[in-house]
Motif scaffolding. Structure first.
Motif, mmCIF file in Angstrom:
data_model
loop_
_atom_site.group_PDB
_atom_site.id
_atom_site.type_symbol
_atom_site.label_atom_id
_atom_site.label_comp_id
_atom_site.label_asym_id
_atom_site.label_seq_id
_atom_site.Cartn_x
_atom_site.Cartn_y
_atom_site.Cartn_z
ATOM 1 N N TYR A 1 0.885 -1.165 0.000
ATOM 2 C CA TYR A 1 0.000 0.000 0.000
ATOM 3 C C TYR A 1 0.917 1.206 0.000
ATOM 4 C CZ TYR A 1 -3.700 3.224 1.021
ATOM 5 O OH TYR A 1 -4.600 4.270 0.931
ATOM 6 N N LYS A 2 1.121 1.810 -1.157
ATOM 7 C CA LYS A 2 2.223 2.748 -1.318
ATOM 8 C C LYS A 2 1.813 4.189 -1.029
ATOM 9 C CE LYS A 2 5.221 -0.006 -4.125
ATOM 10 N NZ LYS A 2 5.941 -0.560 -2.986
ATOM 11 N N LEU A 3 2.126 4.628 0.204
ATOM 12 C CA LEU A 3 1.992 6.041 0.536
ATOM 13 C C LEU A 3 3.090 6.820 -0.176
ATOM 14 C CD1 LEU A 3 1.569 5.507 4.370
ATOM 15 C CD2 LEU A 3 -0.252 6.124 2.791
ATOM 16 N N GLN A 4 2.827 8.083 -0.429
ATOM 17 C CA GLN A 4 3.868 8.938 -0.989
ATOM 18 C C GLN A 4 4.880 9.271 0.112
ATOM 19 O OE1 GLN A 4 3.833 10.314 -4.507
ATOM 20 N NE2 GLN A 4 2.799 8.350 -4.417
ATOM 21 N N THR A 5 6.117 9.509 -0.287
ATOM 22 C CA THR A 5 7.165 9.854 0.675
ATOM 23 C C THR A 5 7.605 11.305 0.443
ATOM 24 O OG1 THR A 5 9.024 9.265 -0.733
ATOM 25 C CG2 THR A 5 7.993 7.474 0.507
ATOM 26 N N CYS A 6 8.401 11.812 1.365
ATOM 27 C CA CYS A 6 8.916 13.179 1.201
ATOM 28 C C CYS A 6 9.679 13.323 -0.112
ATOM 29 C CB CYS A 6 9.815 13.553 2.371
ATOM 30 S SG CYS A 6 8.908 13.763 3.899
ATOM 31 N N ALA A 7 10.350 12.233 -0.516
ATOM 32 C CA ALA A 7 11.126 12.290 -1.759
ATOM 33 C C ALA A 7 10.230 12.502 -2.978
ATOM 34 C CB ALA A 7 11.939 11.004 -1.928
ATOM 35 N N ASP A 8 8.954 12.185 -2.840
ATOM 36 C CA ASP A 8 8.024 12.330 -3.961
ATOM 37 C C ASP A 8 7.343 13.698 -3.987
ATOM 38 O OD1 ASP A 8 8.043 9.490 -4.973
ATOM 39 O OD2 ASP A 8 7.462 9.148 -2.893
ATOM 40 N N ALA A 9 7.504 14.470 -2.896
ATOM 41 C CA ALA A 9 6.727 15.705 -2.764
ATOM 42 C C ALA A 9 7.182 16.747 -3.776
ATOM 43 C CB ALA A 9 6.861 16.248 -1.342
ATOM 44 N N PRO A 10 6.253 17.295 -4.542
ATOM 45 C CA PRO A 10 6.596 18.350 -5.499
ATOM 46 C C PRO A 10 6.579 19.711 -4.814
ATOM 47 C CG PRO A 10 4.276 17.877 -5.658
ATOM 48 C CD PRO A 10 4.823 16.976 -4.571
ATOM 49 N N PRO A 11 7.065 20.742 -5.481
ATOM 50 C CA PRO A 11 6.851 22.094 -4.958
ATOM 51 C C PRO A 11 5.345 22.397 -4.942
ATOM 52 C CG PRO A 11 8.319 22.105 -6.883
ATOM 53 C CD PRO A 11 7.779 20.730 -6.759
ATOM 54 N N ILE A 12 4.878 23.006 -3.861
ATOM 55 C CA ILE A 12 3.444 23.316 -3.720
ATOM 56 C C ILE A 12 3.304 24.800 -3.440
ATOM 57 C CG2 ILE A 12 1.335 22.828 -2.412
ATOM 58 C CD1 ILE A 12 2.677 20.129 -1.599
ATOM 59 N N ASP A 13 2.644 25.519 -4.329
ATOM 60 C CA ASP A 13 2.364 26.941 -4.101
ATOM 61 C C ASP A 13 0.935 27.078 -3.595
ATOM 62 O OD1 ASP A 13 4.814 28.000 -4.777
ATOM 63 O OD2 ASP A 13 4.338 28.065 -6.924
ATOM 64 N N ILE A 14 0.779 27.893 -2.563
ATOM 65 C CA ILE A 14 -0.513 27.981 -1.870
ATOM 66 C C ILE A 14 -0.986 29.421 -1.831
ATOM 67 C CG2 ILE A 14 -1.674 27.608 0.353
ATOM 68 C CD1 ILE A 14 0.598 25.471 0.881
ATOM 69 N N HIS A 15 -2.266 29.608 -2.066
ATOM 70 C CA HIS A 15 -2.858 30.926 -1.861
ATOM 71 C C HIS A 15 -4.184 30.776 -1.119
ATOM 72 C CE1 HIS A 15 -3.948 35.104 -2.532
ATOM 73 N NE2 HIS A 15 -5.165 34.676 -2.855
ATOM 74 N N PHE A 16 -4.365 31.590 -0.111
ATOM 75 C CA PHE A 16 -5.642 31.590 0.605
ATOM 76 C C PHE A 16 -6.469 32.794 0.188
ATOM 77 C CE2 PHE A 16 -2.889 29.172 3.558
ATOM 78 C CZ PHE A 16 -3.606 27.998 3.568
ATOM 79 N N VAL A 17 -7.641 32.489 -0.336
ATOM 80 C CA VAL A 17 -8.600 33.539 -0.678
ATOM 81 C C VAL A 17 -9.388 33.820 0.599
ATOM 82 C CG1 VAL A 17 -10.616 34.087 -2.081
ATOM 83 C CG2 VAL A 17 -8.752 32.707 -3.045
ATOM 84 N N GLN A 18 -9.185 34.968 1.203
ATOM 85 C CA GLN A 18 -9.827 35.240 2.498
ATOM 86 C C GLN A 18 -10.921 36.283 2.306
ATOM 87 O OE1 GLN A 18 -7.226 35.052 5.986
ATOM 88 N NE2 GLN A 18 -5.482 35.168 4.584
#
Lengths: 770, 298
Positions: free
Chosen positions: A689-706
């Motif tokens: 059951y293959k969870l993703q690992t830190c090595a798989d994590a892509p760059p993630i850009d986040i914006h919060f619409v408040q």
């Protein structure tokens, strides 16, 4: 039009339980040892469906070191379940999934307990295995529960044979809408089930003192766990105390009432404390919390100018062997299949089918990521069918402020359109990409849950303060936000507050770490409790400074007269005065906002999911690179824009989005639970059951619409723990579909399934050319 | 039940002769026991503190890896990375950083998993395993060591003390890569290693290919002698076809036999292409899977 208002002084603070957890000084349930403590083990069915013809515990009981062996005959004959009372603590004559508990053992150590489990004799008459949710609904399908009609159940549920909860949403005239559509697109999608997979396998310790029991347990919902113990062991609430040490993650998998009563019953019979420690395999198989598999048949009609005019959709959800908390999933799934779109004519029908699988239950945003995946894949098919850009299609058809959702709810200020615009921009949507890369876009939504919740706040004579709350921390850091709210109310610093939490006998009720509700509801409670003390402090300060209480301002650890900062007294001084008189104690709950009105729709099997308080919206845009020779997809970049209202702690909020996205990548590509022909799980371990690992994590850009959300939580906050898990898999799917030339119609979209789809596209192309 | 800490190889051999099982990093033995694969042996002899058994020695005769050389040490050894790249590519993919620091080449080889990441590289590089007992020492060509999944031809009293690799041919290069579904804590779905020697005109002078996770042991691809004199592109295509044809994969939860048969060909083709680029003098950083994004494009 949306108004963007930044949160007042958003503080990036590190959660108070962080250092304990990172340094290893934090204690988890499995770390507890009590004098004389025994080890518990369960005897599982091992088969998916059978009638017990013989159950003999004589040999097990005779093993030296065995203190108790229990079966259903040894506990009160109670059927329980939050929506359908279809379950007993131990198998009641019939086993209905492979990890059904037949008996439980307490012994001096785990090895002895296991020997006793192995010595329990159980014989079965095998019953036909119901292994497929769709065929389970056939009129002649074998019944998982032959006595289904006699079970107690929530009055809202519509049940029939293996259909534990039917729900439909209808609006307008779907037949006429389809007839008037310029193009009608039909799609079939199948999503496998998957797992919460928290890093801590669950642990429970129970100890009786007289007629009272204390249970330390890794649960996300202590009060729910207490209610389950009280119901099944027939005890009043004030004799059961649930304490949760640090919790090693939950992701919904530790919602609900699980094995606390089994261990309490063992401890009572053995007259010793008893501890249960799950193995990883048990954590996969036994809890009634596995993300439900769902199959979907969509049909959407659009006008020639690209407006959705009609949608018909059918969902079949895998309930598993018992209903657990999945009773409302059919309606929730139907809402997600209709999606945050303006659709004048619609009909959604959802069935929750009993099978001989592990029971389904809340895993982070139940029904949402897989349904968003199916709906948004279908949405891209619809956009393509009329030659529209998928982002423009969503901008045209998504709901917006003042517009009407699928059940006729008119939305106040919402930020879905801004989410689409922001995510597309952050992803560089429209840019020229290499031939093996594409950007997929998807929108998602999720309700906020407005429910009762309580907290106490006190300030002791030295000026230090405590928040005593029923809220439970499952890793989101949400509870850690509460001191900030109390501090702001009292003009103090968050560091002045210590938290006392996760103990049902010291704090008032809270629903627990479930439904992204902690900040929304317990935040309200803490502010109300702190407000009571603020009133006390103003009265004390007014007396001390000879001023009007209405003129007293609490700020920077002091009380001062408005406009005259020189006339001030430290709050600690006031606390010292109070310690000799009326103590500084506040209690709070506050009234949760009621459901918004809906009109114009008909909802059958209405489990309360037709109207959403303070709905959250999101748009994810994901750039994917595909190795066409192997079908392996790699996530290159994720842009996530969220309307979850006001953000109180940006650091914690970003962590929620990052975690939700990574979980979504796993659901998209590698996490899936398959069953063999005998309904045994095929991937019940972390190797397969293959969870993703830190090595798989892509760059993630986040914006919060408040934005200013009506009926939201404290300062306009909505929830945020589940919403980030909704749209990622869908956005990945839409990128893969562009690269493959067709959607991959099964979730997870494993490399092999992608490659299979590539082969089908190639064959169709060759076939078409010939 | 006993646990002996050996200070010398002779100590270890005596304990093994008395029935103890050797343990170095424990990444297979302990994990396997925890997962119910096989109970921990009653008697263990720890070989991880034997001085010099983790040496990596490069000389004119070739390379000798002490059995205790860790995957981390192999991956970062300049001679291994430069001249025995397929082995470094494989060591760099094993498990996680923690696994690579305690896991050893001797343990990996003797564990005899057909999915091992170092095995295919060792085969194409012509490795020999040195087995020693109280009665003496012998060298076994690595492709003859494995007799089935988890099984070797070593006698119970023998300990793997070293892995020897011959000096690579001039103008040669090697590479190992695998199909993977994630980038850490992963086991090869399929894998392939190639060792390519180029002639002065750029054609193939020699090529060896071996495959992981498509049979009961590492599979040496046969019949590639006919590719001498062909272009790298043609050799890569032919190796891919031969790999797919000679693989005998199973279907399991990770992949179907059909998919494995196809993708092992893809891996073989890319291994030959990459090995040839290295043979031509190009530097392609270890491991190929990350540098070229093979299997999971980066």
């Amino acid at each position: 039009m949306t108004v963007t208002t930044p949160a007042p002084n958003p503080a990036r603070f590190i959660r108070a339980d962080g250092p304990d957890k990172v340094t290893g000084s934090g204690r988890y349930t499995a770390d507890l040892t009590l004098t004389g403590m025994l080890a518990a083990k369960f005897k599982y069915a091992g088969i998916a469906h059978g009638r017990i013809t013989r159950l003999d515990t004589t040999a097990a009981k005779a093993i030296p070191g065995v203190f108790a062996v229990l079966t259903q005959a040894d506990v009160p004959n109670v059927r329980f379940g939050p929506f359908v009372q279809d379950r007993t603590l131990f198998a009641d004559g019939v086993v209905r999934f492979e990890a059904e508990i037949v008996a439980a053992v307490a012994a001096v150590d785990a090895a002895t307990a296991q020997r006793a489990v192995d010595a329990i004799v159980v014989e079965y008459e095998l019953l036909p295995v119901v292994n497929d949710p769709e065929t389970a609904l056939a009129a002649d399908a074998p019944l998982v529960h032959t006595d289904w009609a006699s079970y107690g159940a929530s009055g809202a549920l519509v049940r029939e044979r293996n259909d534990a909860s039917f729900s439909s949403i209808a609006k307008g005239d779907v037949e006429r809408g389809m007839a008037e559509a310029a193009v009608v697109v039909r799609s079939r999608y199948d999503a496998d089930g998957c797992h919460a997979a928290p890093i801590e396998p669950r642990a429970i310790v129970a100890q009786w003192e007289g007629d009272k029991v204390t249970i330390w347990t890794s649960t996300q919902v202590p009060y729910d766990a207490r209610a389950g113990v009280c119901e099944t062991l027939e005890l009043p609430a004030n004799r059961v105390r649930i304490i949760v040490p640090h919790l090693g993650g939950g992701f919904g998998g530790k919602c609900g009432f699980h094995f606390e009563a089994h261990i309490a019953a063992l401890a009572k019979a053995a007259r010793r404390p008893v501890r249960l420690l799950f193995s990883r395999r048990e954590e996969f198989l036994a809890p009634d919390k596995r993300r439900e598999s769902i199959c979907y048949d969509f049909e959407t009609g659009v006008s020639s100018d690209g407006r959705i005019v009609a949608r018909r959709v059918t969902l079949v959800l895998d309930n598993g062997a018992y209903t657990a908390d999945a009773g409302f999933f059919s309606q929730l799934g139907a809402m997600h299949a209709l999606g945050p779109y303006r659709i004048p004519n619609l009909l959604a029908e959802a069935h929750l089918a009993y099978t001989n699988h592990q029971p389904s239950g809340s895993v982070r945003a139940p029904t949402a990521p897989q349904t968003c995946w199916a709906l948004e894949s279908h949405t891209d098919e619809v956009a393509r069918a009329i030659g529209m850009d998928p982002v423009a299609f969503r901008q045209l058809n998504a709901v917006d402020t003042g517009l009407e959702g699928p059940t006729g709810q008119i939305y106040g200020e919402i930020g879905v359109q801004e989410c689409i615009e922001r995510a597309a921009r952050m992803a560089g949507y429209g840019q020229q990409l290499p031939d093996d890369e594409a950007i997929g876009v998807a929108i998602g939504w999720w309700p906020s849950f407005a429910v009762p919740s309580g907290a106490y706040v006190k300030i002791d004579g030295d000026g230090s303060a405590q928040i005593i709350t029923g809220a439970q921390e499952c890793g989101t850091g949400s509870v850690m936000t509460l001191p900030q709210l109390a501090a702001d109310e009292l003009g103090m610093s968050a560091a002045d507050f210590q938290l006392v939490y996760q103990d049902t006998s010291v704090a008032p009720y809270d629903m627990g770490a479930t439904g992204s509700q902690t900040l929304f509801n317990n935040g309200r409670a803490v502010i109300a409790a702190a407000a009571q003390i603020a009133q006390q402090l103003r009265a004390l300060a007014a007396d001390h400074l000879e001023a009007d209480p209405a003129d007293i301002v609490l700020a920077d650890g002091q009380a001062f007269v408005a406009g005259t900062p020189g006339r001030a007294v430290p709050i600690a001084t006031l606390a010292g005065i109070a310690a000799g008189g009326e103590l500084l104690i506040g209690h709070g709950s506050g009234m949760p906002p009621g459901p918004p009105p809906i009109s114009g729709s008909t909802c059958v099997g209405d489990a309360g999911m037709a109207a959403w308080v303070a709905p959250q919206f999101s748009c994810h845009a994901v750039r994917v690179k595909l190795d066409r020779d192997t079908g392996v997809a790699r996530i290159m970049h994720v842009a996530a824009a969220h309307d979850s209202g006001t953000i109180i702690n940006p650091l914690g909020a970003e962590g929620q989005v990052q975690g939700g996205v990574l979980m979504g990548i796993g659901q998209a590509l590698t996490e899936g639970t398959g069953y063999d022909n005998e309904a045994h799980q095929r991937t019940a371990g972390l190797l397969d059951y293959k969870l993703q690992t830190c090595a798989d994590a892509p760059p993630i850009d986040i914006h919060f619409v408040q934005i200013n959300t009506p009926n939201a939580g404290p300062r306009g906050a909505k929830g945020l723990a589940e919403a980030p898990n909704v749209a990622t898999a869908a956005a990945i799917a839409n990128a893969i579909a562009q690269l493959v030339g067709a959607p991959v119609r099964q979730l997870p979209m494993t490399a092999e399934r992608v490659w299979d789809t590539l082969q089908e596209v190639a064959q169709n192309t060759i076939g078409g050319a010939a | 039940m006993s646990f002996t800490i050996a200070r010398t190889v002779e100590d270890a051999l005596a304990a093994i002769a008395a029935g103890a099982r050797p343990i170095a990093g424990g990444t297979d033995l302990v994990v396997g026991a925890r997962h119910g694969k096989a109970a921990l042996p009653a008697d263990l002899v720890a070989i991880d503190r034997i001085a010099g058994l983790d040496d990596i020695t490069a000389g004119s005769a070739g390379l000798t890896l002490g059995a205790n050389a860790s995957h981390h040490a192999i991956e970062h050894h300049p001679v291994v990375a430069g001249s025995y790249s397929a082995l470094a590519d494989g060591s760099a993919l094993v498990g996680s950083p923690a696994t690579r620091h305690v896991g050893t080449i001797g343990g990996n080889v003797m564990n005899a998993s057909p999915a091992m990441d170092t095995g295919a590289g060792l085969v194409v590089l012509g490795a020999e395993v040195e087995l020693r007992s109280l009665h003496g020492t012998r060298r076994v060509p690595i492709s003859e060591l494995w007799s089935g999944p988890g099984r070797t031809i070593a006698q119970p009293e023998e300990l793997c003390v070293a892995v020897h690799l011959p000096q690579p041919a001039a103008n040669s290069g090697s590479a190992y890569l695998r199909l993977e579904y994630r980038r850490a804590m992963e086991i090869a779905v399929v894998g392939a290693a190639a060792n390519v020697t180029l002639a002065a005109d750029g054609t193939v002078a020699a090529v060896q290919v071996a495959l992981s996770a498509v049979g009961p042991t590492i599979v040496s691809v046969m019949g590639l002698d006919t590719l001498v004199g062909s272009s790298v592109a043609d050799a890569a295509e032919a190796a891919a076809a031969a790999a797919s044809a000679q693989a005998t994969p199973i279907s399991d939860v990770r992949a179907s036999d059909r998919y494995r048969r196809h993708t092992v060909g893809v891996m073989a083709r890319r291994a030959v292409e990459t090995a040839a680029r290295r043979a031509a003098g190009e530097t392609i950083a270890i491991p190929v899977n990350r540098t070229l994004g093979i299997g999971a494009a980066s």
